[in-house]
Motif scaffolding. Sequence first.
Motif, short mmCIF file in Angstrom:
data_model
loop_
_atom_site.label_atom_id
_atom_site.label_comp_id
_atom_site.label_asym_id
_atom_site.label_seq_id
_atom_site.Cartn_x
_atom_site.Cartn_y
_atom_site.Cartn_z
N ASN A 24 0.78 -1.24 0.00
CA ASN A 24 0.00 0.00 0.00
C ASN A 24 0.81 1.29 0.00
O ASN A 24 0.33 2.31 -0.46
N LEU A 25 2.02 1.26 0.55
CA LEU A 25 2.80 2.50 0.66
C LEU A 25 3.99 2.56 -0.30
O LEU A 25 4.43 3.66 -0.64
N CYS A 26 4.50 1.43 -0.70
CA CYS A 26 5.71 1.40 -1.53
C CYS A 26 5.54 2.20 -2.82
O CYS A 26 4.56 2.04 -3.54
N GLY A 27 6.49 3.11 -3.06
CA GLY A 27 6.47 3.91 -4.27
C GLY A 27 5.62 5.17 -4.18
O GLY A 27 5.52 5.92 -5.14
N HIS A 28 5.01 5.41 -3.01
CA HIS A 28 4.16 6.58 -2.84
C HIS A 28 4.86 7.64 -1.99
O HIS A 28 5.82 7.35 -1.28
N SER A 29 4.34 8.86 -2.04
CA SER A 29 4.89 9.95 -1.24
C SER A 29 3.78 10.68 -0.51
O SER A 29 2.65 10.78 -1.01
N LEU A 30 4.10 11.17 0.69
CA LEU A 30 3.14 11.89 1.53
C LEU A 30 3.78 13.20 1.96
O LEU A 30 4.86 13.21 2.56
N LEU A 31 3.12 14.31 1.63
CA LEU A 31 3.61 15.64 2.01
C LEU A 31 2.82 16.10 3.23
O LEU A 31 1.59 16.14 3.20
N LEU A 32 3.55 16.42 4.31
CA LEU A 32 2.93 16.91 5.54
C LEU A 32 3.28 18.39 5.69
O LEU A 32 4.46 18.74 5.74
N ILE A 33 2.25 19.25 5.77
CA ILE A 33 2.47 20.69 5.94
C ILE A 33 1.85 21.10 7.28
O ILE A 33 0.66 20.89 7.50
N ILE A 34 2.68 21.68 8.15
CA ILE A 34 2.21 22.17 9.45
C ILE A 34 2.22 23.70 9.38
O ILE A 34 3.28 24.33 9.34
N ASN A 35 1.03 24.29 9.37
CA ASN A 35 0.89 25.73 9.12
C ASN A 35 1.51 26.60 10.21
O ASN A 35 2.19 27.57 9.89
N GLU A 36 1.28 26.27 11.48
CA GLU A 36 1.72 27.12 12.59
C GLU A 36 3.21 27.41 12.57
O GLU A 36 3.64 28.53 12.85
N ILE A 37 3.99 26.38 12.29
CA ILE A 37 5.45 26.54 12.36
C ILE A 37 6.09 26.57 10.97
O ILE A 37 7.30 26.52 10.84
N ASN A 38 5.24 26.68 9.93
CA ASN A 38 5.72 26.79 8.56
C ASN A 38 6.72 25.68 8.21
O ASN A 38 7.81 25.94 7.73
N LEU A 39 6.32 24.45 8.48
CA LEU A 39 7.18 23.29 8.26
C LEU A 39 6.53 22.35 7.27
O LEU A 39 5.32 22.10 7.34
N SER A 40 7.33 21.84 6.34
CA SER A 40 6.82 20.81 5.42
C SER A 40 7.82 19.66 5.38
O SER A 40 9.03 19.87 5.38
N MET A 41 7.28 18.44 5.39
CA MET A 41 8.10 17.22 5.33
C MET A 41 7.49 16.30 4.29
O MET A 41 6.28 16.16 4.22
N VAL A 42 8.34 15.67 3.51
CA VAL A 42 7.88 14.71 2.50
C VAL A 42 8.37 13.33 2.89
O VAL A 42 9.57 13.11 3.09
N PHE A 43 7.43 12.40 3.06
CA PHE A 43 7.75 11.00 3.34
C PHE A 43 7.69 10.24 2.02
O PHE A 43 6.64 10.21 1.37
N ILE A 44 8.79 9.64 1.62
CA ILE A 44 8.82 8.82 0.41
C ILE A 44 9.03 7.38 0.85
O ILE A 44 10.04 7.05 1.48
N PHE A 45 8.06 6.54 0.54
CA PHE A 45 8.06 5.16 1.02
C PHE A 45 8.67 4.24 -0.02
O PHE A 45 8.19 4.15 -1.15
N GLY A 46 9.73 3.54 0.38
CA GLY A 46 10.36 2.56 -0.49
C GLY A 46 9.93 1.16 -0.09
O GLY A 46 9.02 0.97 0.71
N LYS A 47 10.64 0.16 -0.64
CA LYS A 47 10.28 -1.23 -0.34
C LYS A 47 10.63 -1.61 1.09
O LYS A 47 9.87 -2.32 1.75
N ASN A 48 11.77 -1.13 1.61
CA ASN A 48 12.21 -1.52 2.95
C ASN A 48 12.36 -0.36 3.93
O ASN A 48 12.63 -0.58 5.10
#
Length: 196
Positions: A24-48
């Motif tokens: 379900n997650l392999c090869g997908h990416s999730l962008l998390l944006i936290i407005n209050e602290i102006n932070l963005s993180m991208v989770f890129i899910f691989g096979k392992n």
Amino acid sequence: MTILEKIINAIVYREQTIESTQKNLCGHSLLLIINEINLSMVFIFGKNQAKIFNHYRGVADCTLTTTLTTLLKLYNYQEFIKLLQDEKLRVTGDLKIIEVFLMTLALDDMEFDLGEYLSPWVGDIIAESIGQFFYNRYKLMNYAMQRKKECLSQTIIEEWRLSPGSIEMSWFIKEVEECLNILDIFDNRIHLLEIS
């Protein structure tokens, strides 16, 4: 960022979830944006493993925009649905990615051991000591909260029990009215005495 990445990998890619995570997650990416602290993180899910980046050139498969206080409430899928309905967070893209990610992060079926995650960096003895310290603090805080809840509930019950019922209140009002009538009679008598 590296410590967060290690913790996410240890939880998401643990033995119980490897197969479903790969599907379900392999090869997908999730962008998390936290407005209050102006932070963005991208989770890129691989096979392992998952990689976390501050910047990502492509378009993420799923984007979650929220505040820090709302993010801390995302401890299970039901809470996620409730917050989504209350419009306290915004999701664009493939909703299934965030759903699978949150279900995978659920710690209900595993015992969280802080020492296990800290030991590669600080050593077994110090990690165990830190883990025990936080576990004892958690137990103490939990006990204090439970005790306060019990005291509050007992106080409310006692106050409710001591508060007068409708019969007592009607009797009290009747007695007060009788006292007022007697006082009026005395007042009238004193007034007549003053005239004569």
